[in-house]
Scaffold this motif. Structure first.
Motif, PDB file in Angstrom:
ATOM      1  N   VAL A  87       0.721  -1.023   0.001  1.00  0.00           N
ATOM      2  CA  VAL A  87      -0.014  -0.046   0.006  1.00  0.00           C
ATOM      3  C   VAL A  87       1.001   1.163   0.005  1.00  0.00           C
ATOM      4  CG1 VAL A  87      -1.700   1.234   1.411  1.00  0.00           C
ATOM      5  CG2 VAL A  87      -2.026  -1.176   1.111  1.00  0.00           C
ATOM      6  N   ALA A  88       0.809   2.046  -0.928  1.00  0.00           N
ATOM      7  CA  ALA A  88       1.664   3.118  -1.082  1.00  0.00           C
ATOM      8  C   ALA A  88       1.295   4.333  -0.005  1.00  0.00           C
ATOM      9  CB  ALA A  88       1.411   3.982  -2.456  1.00  0.00           C
ATOM     10  N   PHE A  89       2.359   4.586   0.657  1.00  0.00           N
ATOM     11  CA  PHE A  89       2.418   5.453   1.984  1.00  0.00           C
ATOM     12  C   PHE A  89       0.721   5.141   2.835  1.00  0.00           C
ATOM     13  CE2 PHE A  89       4.794   7.718  -1.030  1.00  0.00           C
ATOM     14  CZ  PHE A  89       5.933   7.987  -0.404  1.00  0.00           C
ATOM     15  N   PRO A  90       0.840   4.042   3.413  1.00  0.00           N
ATOM     16  CA  PRO A  90      -0.265   3.756   4.120  1.00  0.00           C
ATOM     17  C   PRO A  90      -0.712   4.786   5.569  1.00  0.00           C
ATOM     18  CG  PRO A  90       1.188   2.165   4.887  1.00  0.00           C
ATOM     19  CD  PRO A  90       1.938   2.970   3.558  1.00  0.00           C
ATOM     20  N   GLY A  91      -1.809   5.061   5.715  1.00  0.00           N
ATOM     21  CA  GLY A  91      -2.037   5.889   6.899  1.00  0.00           C
ATOM     22  C   GLY A  91      -3.079   4.649   7.571  1.00  0.00           C
ATOM     23  N   ALA A  92      -4.196   5.288   7.957  1.00  0.00           N
ATOM     24  CA  ALA A  92      -5.149   4.605   8.804  1.00  0.00           C
ATOM     25  C   ALA A  92      -5.462   3.279   8.247  1.00  0.00           C
ATOM     26  CB  ALA A  92      -6.747   5.476   9.140  1.00  0.00           C
ATOM     27  N   ILE A  93      -5.942   2.382   9.225  1.00  0.00           N
ATOM     28  CA  ILE A  93      -6.308   0.969   9.020  1.00  0.00           C
ATOM     29  C   ILE A  93      -7.674   0.708  10.070  1.00  0.00           C
ATOM     30  CG2 ILE A  93      -5.800  -1.558   9.382  1.00  0.00           C
ATOM     31  CD1 ILE A  93      -2.802  -0.551   9.407  1.00  0.00           C
ATOM     32  N   ARG A  94      -8.653   0.339   9.023  1.00  0.00           N
ATOM     33  CA  ARG A  94      -9.869   0.501  10.075  1.00  0.00           C
ATOM     34  C   ARG A  94     -10.628  -1.029   9.517  1.00  0.00           C
ATOM     35  NH1 ARG A  94      -7.326   3.121  12.454  1.00  0.00           N
ATOM     36  NH2 ARG A  94      -7.574   5.228  13.088  1.00  0.00           N
ATOM     37  N   LEU A  95     -11.220  -1.776  10.635  1.00  0.00           N
ATOM     38  CA  LEU A  95     -12.174  -2.852  10.076  1.00  0.00           C
ATOM     39  C   LEU A  95     -13.537  -2.330   9.566  1.00  0.00           C
ATOM     40  CD1 LEU A  95     -12.466  -5.871   9.928  1.00  0.00           C
ATOM     41  CD2 LEU A  95     -12.975  -5.897  12.327  1.00  0.00           C
ATOM     42  N   GLY A  96     -13.983  -2.955   8.561  1.00  0.00           N
ATOM     43  CA  GLY A  96     -15.192  -2.321   7.991  1.00  0.00           C
ATOM     44  C   GLY A  96     -16.451  -3.304   8.381  1.00  0.00           C
ATOM     45  N   PRO A  97     -17.604  -2.743   8.175  1.00  0.00           N
ATOM     46  CA  PRO A  97     -18.669  -3.610   8.743  1.00  0.00           C
ATOM     47  C   PRO A  97     -18.844  -4.950   7.701  1.00  0.00           C
ATOM     48  CG  PRO A  97     -19.396  -1.607   7.353  1.00  0.00           C
ATOM     49  CD  PRO A  97     -17.875  -1.660   7.572  1.00  0.00           C
ATOM     50  N   ASP A  98     -18.205  -4.867   6.526  1.00  0.00           N
ATOM     51  CA  ASP A  98     -18.146  -6.002   5.693  1.00  0.00           C
ATOM     52  C   ASP A  98     -17.033  -7.196   5.993  1.00  0.00           C
ATOM     53  OD1 ASP A  98     -16.141  -4.407   4.842  1.00  0.00           O
ATOM     54  OD2 ASP A  98     -16.916  -4.123   2.814  1.00  0.00           O
ATOM     55  N   GLY A  99     -16.333  -6.914   7.124  1.00  0.00           N
ATOM     56  CA  GLY A  99     -15.353  -7.859   7.474  1.00  0.00           C
ATOM     57  C   GLY A  99     -13.915  -7.526   6.796  1.00  0.00           C
ATOM     58  N   LEU A 100     -13.886  -6.618   5.742  1.00  0.00           N
ATOM     59  CA  LEU A 100     -12.872  -6.414   5.153  1.00  0.00           C
ATOM     60  C   LEU A 100     -11.901  -5.110   5.715  1.00  0.00           C
ATOM     61  CD1 LEU A 100     -14.131  -6.004   1.375  1.00  0.00           C
ATOM     62  CD2 LEU A 100     -13.029  -8.166   2.458  1.00  0.00           C
ATOM     63  N   LEU A 101     -10.640  -5.013   5.431  1.00  0.00           N
ATOM     64  CA  LEU A 101      -9.986  -4.289   6.018  1.00  0.00           C
ATOM     65  C   LEU A 101      -9.738  -2.915   4.879  1.00  0.00           C
ATOM     66  CD1 LEU A 101      -6.819  -5.359   7.894  1.00  0.00           C
ATOM     67  CD2 LEU A 101      -8.644  -4.281   8.858  1.00  0.00           C
ATOM     68  N   TYR A 102      -9.851  -1.446   5.505  1.00  0.00           N
ATOM     69  CA  TYR A 102      -9.818  -0.576   4.729  1.00  0.00           C
ATOM     70  C   TYR A 102      -8.394   0.232   5.280  1.00  0.00           C
ATOM     71  CZ  TYR A 102     -14.699  -1.252   3.079  1.00  0.00           C
ATOM     72  OH  TYR A 102     -15.641  -1.998   2.524  1.00  0.00           O
ATOM     73  N   VAL A 103      -7.913   0.772   4.262  1.00  0.00           N
ATOM     74  CA  VAL A 103      -6.419   1.353   4.615  1.00  0.00           C
ATOM     75  C   VAL A 103      -6.412   2.690   3.626  1.00  0.00           C
ATOM     76  CG1 VAL A 103      -3.861   1.003   4.478  1.00  0.00           C
ATOM     77  CG2 VAL A 103      -5.385  -0.991   4.898  1.00  0.00           C
ATOM     78  N   VAL A 104      -6.179   3.851   4.570  1.00  0.00           N
ATOM     79  CA  VAL A 104      -5.797   4.896   3.694  1.00  0.00           C
ATOM     80  C   VAL A 104      -4.606   4.841   3.006  1.00  0.00           C
ATOM     81  CG1 VAL A 104      -5.267   7.147   3.902  1.00  0.00           C
ATOM     82  CG2 VAL A 104      -7.225   6.460   5.250  1.00  0.00           C
ATOM     83  N   TYR A 105      -4.472   5.396   1.678  1.00  0.00           N
ATOM     84  CA  TYR A 105      -3.263   5.249   0.946  1.00  0.00           C
ATOM     85  C   TYR A 105      -2.640   6.857   0.437  1.00  0.00           C
ATOM     86  CZ  TYR A 105      -5.504   5.171  -3.684  1.00  0.00           C
ATOM     87  OH  TYR A 105      -6.140   5.644  -4.797  1.00  0.00           O
ATOM     88  N   GLY A 106      -1.580   7.214   0.178  1.00  0.00           N
ATOM     89  CA  GLY A 106      -1.069   8.470  -0.178  1.00  0.00           C
ATOM     90  C   GLY A 106      -1.079   9.361   0.941  1.00  0.00           C
ATOM     91  N   ASP A 107      -0.443   8.890   2.193  1.00  0.00           N
ATOM     92  CA  ASP A 107      -0.499   9.758   3.266  1.00  0.00           C
ATOM     93  C   ASP A 107       0.850  10.370   3.224  1.00  0.00           C
ATOM     94  OD1 ASP A 107      -0.720  10.918   5.651  1.00  0.00           O
ATOM     95  OD2 ASP A 107      -0.596   9.165   6.733  1.00  0.00           O
ATOM     96  N   ALA A 108       1.147  10.979   2.098  1.00  0.00           N
ATOM     97  CA  ALA A 108       2.394  11.845   1.933  1.00  0.00           C
ATOM     98  C   ALA A 108       2.190  13.328   1.034  1.00  0.00           C
ATOM     99  CB  ALA A 108       3.325  11.074   1.243  1.00  0.00           C
ATOM    100  N   PRO A 109       2.941  14.137   1.149  1.00  0.00           N
ATOM    101  CA  PRO A 109       2.749  15.356   0.575  1.00  0.00           C
ATOM    102  C   PRO A 109       2.589  15.280  -1.150  1.00  0.00           C
ATOM    103  CG  PRO A 109       4.213  15.626   2.136  1.00  0.00           C
ATOM    104  CD  PRO A 109       4.156  14.284   2.148  1.00  0.00           C
TER     105      PRO A 109
END
Length: 299
Positions: A87-109
């Motif tokens: 994942v390019a420049f990952p940020g927050a990692i959150r478990l979704g209601p569907d059981g999948l993991l959601y990860v923010v990417y592009g956490d960089a200028p």
């Protein structure tokens, strides 16, 4: 301080100077009952292993966003590394209601030029494959789900973005939540809690989810020397009490009901905090050095 945070702080300082707004000393955050801290996972390569964010999947595996390695890593309950996902420049990692993991990417200028967004994947897969869920955000960092399954993404360049379960951005709501400096976000019930680092640094505020323009300032955080602190990600517990990780290494406890603001821990610079599953008195914290801290909260 990371390149990401340094760029934010420098830009905001320059903006304040241009606007003729000198930085002022603030009252230091008072100390309260101390938390205990230990190392849950050591950093293998300090700084390169910078742990930008942490989160758990539905099986209790720990996931760590290694922003400078451009990957998120899965650890089992023994601390063994069991998977890595690019994942390019990952940020927050959150478990979704569907059981999948959601990860923010592009956490960089650089995401101001090449926009970031959110990917998702099956955390139980032997070889998880991320897919883009939403995109087009300028330097996203924090994320949180509400009870209806909507995802709120804290975007440094624009404020808070609301994404529906179908991956479509609610443009009208997002326009009402605009504002620079958004960093971490947490949701409890019908209220969202946000850390911002615009003017001033280290502001923590709340707003009703159905009225994001109605913001209430809960605290402006500062170091022991009275210098404004950088407020990173945060957690809200079942009682509505906030725990905020800061650049100076404070873990700040904020009780919106009583108005109490105090520091329960002073340690190394922290990036994010997450509750340990099944425990109400323990948090894990990511750090800039890269290790993961286990924090036992005071009773």
């Amino acid at each position: 301080m990371s390149v990401r945070k340094l760029a934010v702080v420098v830009a905001l300082s320059c903006a304040a100077a241009v606007a003729g707004m000198p930085a002022a000393a603030a009252d230091p955050v008072a100390a309260c009952a101390s938390a205990r801290v230990a190392t849950a996972l050591p950093a293998q390569t300090p700084l390169l292993d910078w742990s930008e964010n942490v989160g758990y999947d539905g099986r209790g595996n720990l996931w760590v966003a290694r922003i400078y390695r451009n990957e998120v890593q899965r650890y089992d309950n023994t601390g063994k590394l069991t998977a890595t996902v690019p994942v390019a420049f990952p940020g927050a990692i959150r478990l979704g209601p569907d059981g999948l993991l959601y990860v923010v990417y592009g956490d960089a200028p650089s995401s101001a030029v090449i926009p970031g967004g959110v990917v998702r994947f099956d955390p139980d897969a032997a070889d998880p494959r991320p897919e883009v869920f939403a995109a087009g955000f300028a330097m996203p960092n924090g994320a949180a789900f509400d009870a209806a399954g909507n995802l709120y993404v804290a975007v440094t360049g624009s404020g808070v973005v609301k994404v529906g379960r179908d991956g479509v951005v609610d443009q009208e709501w997002t326009a009402r939540a605009a504002g620079l400096g958004a960093n971490g976000i947490a949701v409890r019930g019908d209220t969202a809690y946000l850390t911002t680092n615009a003017s001033p640094l280290g502001r923590v505020l709340s707003f009703p989810i159905d009225a994001p323009e109605r913001r209430t300032v809960l605290a402006d955080l500062s170091t022991g020397a009275g210098i404004p602190d950088f407020a990173d990600d945060l957690h809200v517990d079942a009682d509505g009490v906030l725990y905020v990780a800061t650049l100076s290494g404070q873990l700040v406890r904020i009780d919106p009901a009583s108005g109490e603001v105090c520091s329960v821990l002073n340690t190394e610079p922290m990036t994010a905090v997450v509750p340990v599953p099944g425990r109400t008195d323990e948090l894990l914290a990511g750090t800039e050095r890269g290790g993961i801290l286990r924090i036992r909260l005071p009773h």
